[in-house]
Design a protein around this motif. Structure first.
Motif, PDB file in Angstrom:
ATOM      1  N   VAL A  97       0.857  -1.179   0.000  1.00 10.99           N
ATOM      2  CA  VAL A  97       0.000   0.000   0.000  1.00 10.99           C
ATOM      3  C   VAL A  97       0.893   1.228   0.000  1.00 10.99           C
ATOM      4  O   VAL A  97       1.946   1.247   0.634  1.00 10.99           O
ATOM      5  N   ASN A  98       0.472   2.233  -0.746  1.00 12.20           N
ATOM      6  CA  ASN A  98       1.243   3.468  -0.842  1.00 12.20           C
ATOM      7  C   ASN A  98       0.643   4.601  -0.028  1.00 12.20           C
ATOM      8  O   ASN A  98       1.246   5.664   0.084  1.00 12.20           O
ATOM      9  N   SER A  99      -0.566   4.371   0.487  1.00  7.25           N
ATOM     10  CA  SER A  99      -1.264   5.417   1.226  1.00  7.25           C
ATOM     11  C   SER A  99      -2.317   4.781   2.124  1.00  7.25           C
ATOM     12  O   SER A  99      -2.638   3.594   1.988  1.00  7.25           O
ATOM     13  N   TRP A 100      -2.867   5.599   2.994  1.00  5.74           N
ATOM     14  CA  TRP A 100      -3.945   5.118   3.847  1.00  5.74           C
ATOM     15  C   TRP A 100      -5.230   4.880   3.049  1.00  5.74           C
ATOM     16  O   TRP A 100      -6.024   4.016   3.400  1.00  5.74           O
ATOM     17  N   ILE A 101      -5.407   5.596   1.961  1.00  2.00           N
ATOM     18  CA  ILE A 101      -6.564   5.339   1.091  1.00  2.00           C
ATOM     19  C   ILE A 101      -6.435   3.954   0.473  1.00  2.00           C
ATOM     20  O   ILE A 101      -7.425   3.219   0.352  1.00  2.00           O
ATOM     21  N   ASP A 102      -5.213   3.555   0.097  1.00  2.00           N
ATOM     22  CA  ASP A 102      -4.987   2.191  -0.405  1.00  2.00           C
ATOM     23  C   ASP A 102      -5.388   1.154   0.648  1.00  2.00           C
ATOM     24  O   ASP A 102      -5.950   0.106   0.328  1.00  2.00           O
ATOM     25  N   ILE A 103      -5.081   1.446   1.915  1.00  2.00           N
ATOM     26  CA  ILE A 103      -5.448   0.523   2.993  1.00  2.00           C
ATOM     27  C   ILE A 103      -6.963   0.401   3.091  1.00  2.00           C
ATOM     28  O   ILE A 103      -7.510  -0.704   3.177  1.00  2.00           O
ATOM     29  N   LEU A 104      -7.644   1.530   3.047  1.00  2.00           N
ATOM     30  CA  LEU A 104      -9.111   1.506   3.110  1.00  2.00           C
ATOM     31  C   LEU A 104      -9.687   0.713   1.944  1.00  2.00           C
ATOM     32  O   LEU A 104     -10.577  -0.134   2.132  1.00  2.00           O
ATOM     33  N   ASN A 105      -9.178   0.947   0.753  1.00  2.00           N
ATOM     34  CA  ASN A 105      -9.654   0.206  -0.421  1.00  2.00           C
ATOM     35  C   ASN A 105      -9.408  -1.287  -0.267  1.00  2.00           C
ATOM     36  O   ASN A 105     -10.268  -2.100  -0.620  1.00  2.00           O
ATOM     37  N   LEU A 106      -8.273  -1.650   0.267  1.00  2.00           N
ATOM     38  CA  LEU A 106      -7.951  -3.058   0.479  1.00  2.00           C
ATOM     39  C   LEU A 106      -8.945  -3.696   1.451  1.00  2.00           C
ATOM     40  O   LEU A 106      -9.497  -4.768   1.177  1.00  2.00           O
ATOM     41  N   PHE A 107      -9.202  -3.044   2.579  1.00  2.00           N
ATOM     42  CA  PHE A 107     -10.096  -3.615   3.572  1.00  2.00           C
ATOM     43  C   PHE A 107     -11.572  -3.521   3.180  1.00  2.00           C
ATOM     44  O   PHE A 107     -12.388  -4.260   3.704  1.00  2.00           O
ATOM     45  N   ASN A 108     -11.885  -2.659   2.246  1.00  2.00           N
ATOM     46  CA  ASN A 108     -13.251  -2.626   1.705  1.00  2.00           C
ATOM     47  C   ASN A 108     -13.546  -3.878   0.881  1.00  2.00           C
ATOM     48  O   ASN A 108     -14.707  -4.198   0.627  1.00  2.00           O
ATOM     49  N   HIS A 109     -12.489  -4.559   0.414  1.00  2.00           N
ATOM     50  CA  HIS A 109     -12.660  -5.737  -0.440  1.00  2.00           C
ATOM     51  C   HIS A 109     -12.323  -7.038   0.270  1.00  2.00           C
ATOM     52  O   HIS A 109     -12.182  -8.064  -0.378  1.00  2.00           O
ATOM     53  N   ILE A 110     -12.180  -7.004   1.568  1.00  2.00           N
ATOM     54  CA  ILE A 110     -11.892  -8.236   2.325  1.00  2.00           C
ATOM     55  C   ILE A 110     -13.186  -8.803   2.865  1.00  2.00           C
ATOM     56  O   ILE A 110     -14.050  -8.138   3.319  1.00  2.00           O
TER      57      ILE A 110
END
Length: 188
Positions: A175-188
């Motif tokens: 992940v390059n940003s906290w938004i990337d983290i949110l996007n990742l956990f939105n798809h788990i």
């Protein structure tokens, strides 16, 4: 809604921009160039190896400078959102009494000052994989390749937060940003 799934999150260079303040301060104290550290992609361990006085510097300075580290862009907002989604936020740090006068107190005060949500804060963790396993943490977000390899060896899902000294590693979900983290956990 997720129920009781734990996310382990590192603090330095994951929630905070620690590398920037540490290298700027060290460069100032040693009359060297911060760009030298960044351009050579020197990790903290590399700095200790290359500059013998770096460890002494950390012992004398971290308690004074780290309260001024910036919070990474969107870290607070995404952590709040993860909490709202039902994740349990476990902050897991290697900060210890070798480098900090009071690692828990300094860290706790910093997090409260910046309104960063957490369910649990643990410092002085030398084996993050084992810690995560023993505390039923399913994911570890960290910038340290060593910590993530360790977590992976315990069956923990490693997520690497991009940093100048880990950008060539391709072993983990990046992940390059906290938004990337949110996007990742939105798809788990």
């Amino acid at each position: 809604m997720v129920i009781f799934m734990k996310i382990g999150i590192d603090i330095d260079d994951t929630i905070t921009d620690s590398y920037d303040i540490i290298t700027a301060s060290y460069a100032y104290c040693t009359k060297s160039s911060q760009k030298l550290f960044i351009n050579n992609k020197l990790s903290y361990l590399d700095l200790e190896k290359k500059y013998p006085n770096f460890k002494d510097y950390t012992i004398k300075s971290f308690s004074k400078i780290m309260p001024y580290a910036k919070v990474k862009y969107q870290a607070k907002e995404v952590i709040d959102k993860l909490h709202e989604m039902g994740y349990i936020i476990e902050l897991v740090s290697a900060r210890n009494t070798t480098e900090y006068e009071d690692p828990y107190g300094i860290t706790y005060d910093y997090l409260k000052k910046h309104n960063i949500y957490f369910d649990n804060l643990t410092v002085s963790v030398t084996n993050k994989g084992k810690f995560c396993k023993e505390n039923n943490i399913k994911f570890l977000i960290d910038d340290s390749i060593d910590n993530l390899n360790n977590a992976k060896s315990y069956g923990i899902k490693p997520i690497i937060f991009n940093n100048v000294f880990n950008e060539n590693n391709v072993s983990f979900t990046r992940v390059n940003s906290w938004i990337d983290i949110l996007n990742l956990f939105n798809h788990i």
